[in-house]
Design an enzyme around this catalytic site. Sequence first.
Site, PDB file in Angstrom:
ATOM      1  N   HIS A 101       8.509 -26.510   1.447  1.00  0.00           N
ATOM      2  CA  HIS A 101       7.741 -27.597   0.826  1.00  0.00           C
ATOM      3  C   HIS A 101       6.610 -27.035  -0.016  1.00  0.00           C
ATOM      4  O   HIS A 101       5.605 -27.706  -0.247  1.00  0.00           O
ATOM      5  CB  HIS A 101       7.211 -28.533   1.913  1.00  0.00           C
ATOM      6  CG  HIS A 101       8.315 -29.068   2.761  1.00  0.00           C
ATOM      7  ND1 HIS A 101       8.962 -30.252   2.501  1.00  0.00           N
ATOM      8  CD2 HIS A 101       8.942 -28.526   3.843  1.00  0.00           C
ATOM      9  CE1 HIS A 101       9.917 -30.432   3.395  1.00  0.00           C
ATOM     10  NE2 HIS A 101       9.935 -29.401   4.222  1.00  0.00           N
ATOM     11  N   LYS A 114     -13.831   1.689  -3.294  1.00  0.00           N
ATOM     12  CA  LYS A 114     -14.677   2.080  -2.149  1.00  0.00           C
ATOM     13  C   LYS A 114     -15.879   2.875  -2.655  1.00  0.00           C
ATOM     14  O   LYS A 114     -17.002   2.660  -2.219  1.00  0.00           O
ATOM     15  CB  LYS A 114     -13.891   2.982  -1.198  1.00  0.00           C
ATOM     16  CG  LYS A 114     -13.040   2.259  -0.203  1.00  0.00           C
ATOM     17  CD  LYS A 114     -12.542   3.265   0.838  1.00  0.00           C
ATOM     18  CE  LYS A 114     -11.354   2.741   1.588  1.00  0.00           C
ATOM     19  NZ  LYS A 114     -10.689   3.769   2.377  1.00  0.00           N
ATOM     20  N   GLU A 127       0.832  -1.206   0.000  1.00  0.00           N
ATOM     21  CA  GLU A 127       0.000   0.000   0.000  1.00  0.00           C
ATOM     22  C   GLU A 127       0.871   1.263   0.000  1.00  0.00           C
ATOM     23  O   GLU A 127       0.445   2.314  -0.482  1.00  0.00           O
ATOM     24  CB  GLU A 127      -0.936  -0.014   1.225  1.00  0.00           C
ATOM     25  CG  GLU A 127      -2.248   0.703   0.979  1.00  0.00           C
ATOM     26  CD  GLU A 127      -3.307   0.434   2.045  1.00  0.00           C
ATOM     27  OE1 GLU A 127      -4.464   0.192   1.675  1.00  0.00           O
ATOM     28  OE2 GLU A 127      -2.987   0.465   3.243  1.00  0.00           O
TER      29      GLU A 127
HETATM   30  O1  PA5 Z   1      -3.085   1.877   5.904  1.00  0.00           O
HETATM   31  C1  PA5 Z   1      -4.186   2.359   5.740  1.00  0.00           C
HETATM   32  O2  PA5 Z   1      -4.390   3.581   5.792  1.00  0.00           O
HETATM   33  C2  PA5 Z   1      -5.392   1.472   5.488  1.00  0.00           C
HETATM   34  O3  PA5 Z   1      -5.037   0.151   5.332  1.00  0.00           O
HETATM   35  C3  PA5 Z   1      -6.383   1.589   6.641  1.00  0.00           C
HETATM   36  O4  PA5 Z   1      -5.771   1.156   7.831  1.00  0.00           O
HETATM   37  C4  PA5 Z   1      -7.639   0.746   6.394  1.00  0.00           C
HETATM   38  O5  PA5 Z   1      -8.207   1.109   5.163  1.00  0.00           O
HETATM   39  C5  PA5 Z   1      -8.658   0.978   7.493  1.00  0.00           C
HETATM   40  O6  PA5 Z   1      -8.965   2.341   7.608  1.00  0.00           O
HETATM   41  P1  PA5 Z   1      -9.676   2.942   8.857  1.00  0.00           P
HETATM   42  O7  PA5 Z   1      -8.781   2.829  10.036  1.00  0.00           O
HETATM   43  O8  PA5 Z   1      -9.953   4.374   8.507  1.00  0.00           O
HETATM   44  O9  PA5 Z   1     -10.955   2.183   9.065  1.00  0.00           O
END
Ligand code: PA5
Length: 423
Positions: free
Chosen positions: A297, A411, A276
């Site tokens: 394995h 989203k 990410e």
């Molecule tokens: O790293 C990030 O920003 C994302 O993976 C968020 O942690 C994830 O989308 C969850 O978001 P939130 O804490 O706003 O629910």
Amino acid sequence: MFSINWDSAVNNELNELLRVTAGQAYSALEKTLSKRESGKIGFMDLVFREKEISRVKKLAAKTAKEFDTLIVLGIGGSSLGGKTINAALMNNFDYNRKKVFYADNVDPDYFHELISSLDLKKTAFNVISKSGSTAETMAQFLVVYDLLCKKLGKEEAVKRIIMTTDPKSGALRPLEKSIGFETLEIPQNVGGRFSVLSDVGLFPSAFSGVDVDSLIKGAASVLETGTGKDMEKNPVLKYSLLKYLYCQKGFMNSVMMPYSTKLFELSAWYVQLWAESLGKKGMGQTPIPAIGATDQHSQLQLFMEGPRDKFITFIGVENSRNKTEIPCFEQEIDAFDYLSGHTMQELIRCEMLSTQRALFENGVPSVRIELPELNAENVGALFMFFEMAVAITGDLMEIDAFNQPGVELSKKYTYQMMGRKGY
Ligand code: PA5
């Protein structure tokens, strides 16, 4: 503290390139540190929140006094770090200890099975969402709150829910006042995947008895070495540059392979952090989770003889808590006699060293991180190590490691399909 072994894992050409391009790494580090100084990024400063950490510990102790089980409702950065700590540091077969479960999906069957197995009177819930609008977490919250209200009444329901969210914005924060939920915070300048050392990871960990001060201590010690400008004394910098250089040379996959089942969740946490943060503008390395010796394995054949496009990070535990001796058998049998008299600790270590060597001889580069033991201090150190490394690598790649624009579109479509106003 942990140490990093670099020997015999990287070819000579790369060793030379590391020396020549050190300047690039120093300026990437400068950029990362100036973002910290300007307040744009806050994950490095999570180790200096004494007041907040003490509040978390108190609330966790109070919650643990009243409840046996904590269910974390959260996803992505709001769950992966806590899961890692839980798996690495707690005995997951000890059914008498405080239990923490992470419900990090909206798989209806899984969620139903989990929720209906609980003794609600003895269970608390930690809703973790920085934005307060993540569909999966909000859906879980709505189901749980409704269930608690129906079964135990509103007053008891409110007592059982602890929110962890942004200190000011988001849809959950106002509920602290309007409904009275106990609320912890994620500093505004700390993104989800960098939040494990905030209340996000600390509260569930403290609930289950993890020494959170040691987690922080380990992270703080990496922060100290990781900000140093001397490449030879700064393993974070060296690791970042090495991964960046190999990526430039076409090693586009980054395998995380701890030789420890208890560290498998760390691989999942790392996958999110690396993917990410760095998967942008047509660039990035694909992180691959693996586990030694199990994956010898399974995936090892591909690592060894498949495309030469993988860089491996091994993590070894030098001294496990239990060595687990391998006894002799009542008959002499060549196929496994040689194991007797050794320990499982020796076996798993030999397997890691042998695999690293075999891969290197096959042209697959790797780094081996050695933990003297698997404890809270070293786990905290690993978090800070990889978080700093991803930040520096982002600056080497000239991309913003702290946003995630690529996850927004899906989203929006979900909101639209589920009928959210304005979409
Ligand atoms: O790293 C990030 O920003 C994302 O993976 C968020 O942690 C994830 O989308 C969850 O978001 P939130 O804490 O706003 O629910």
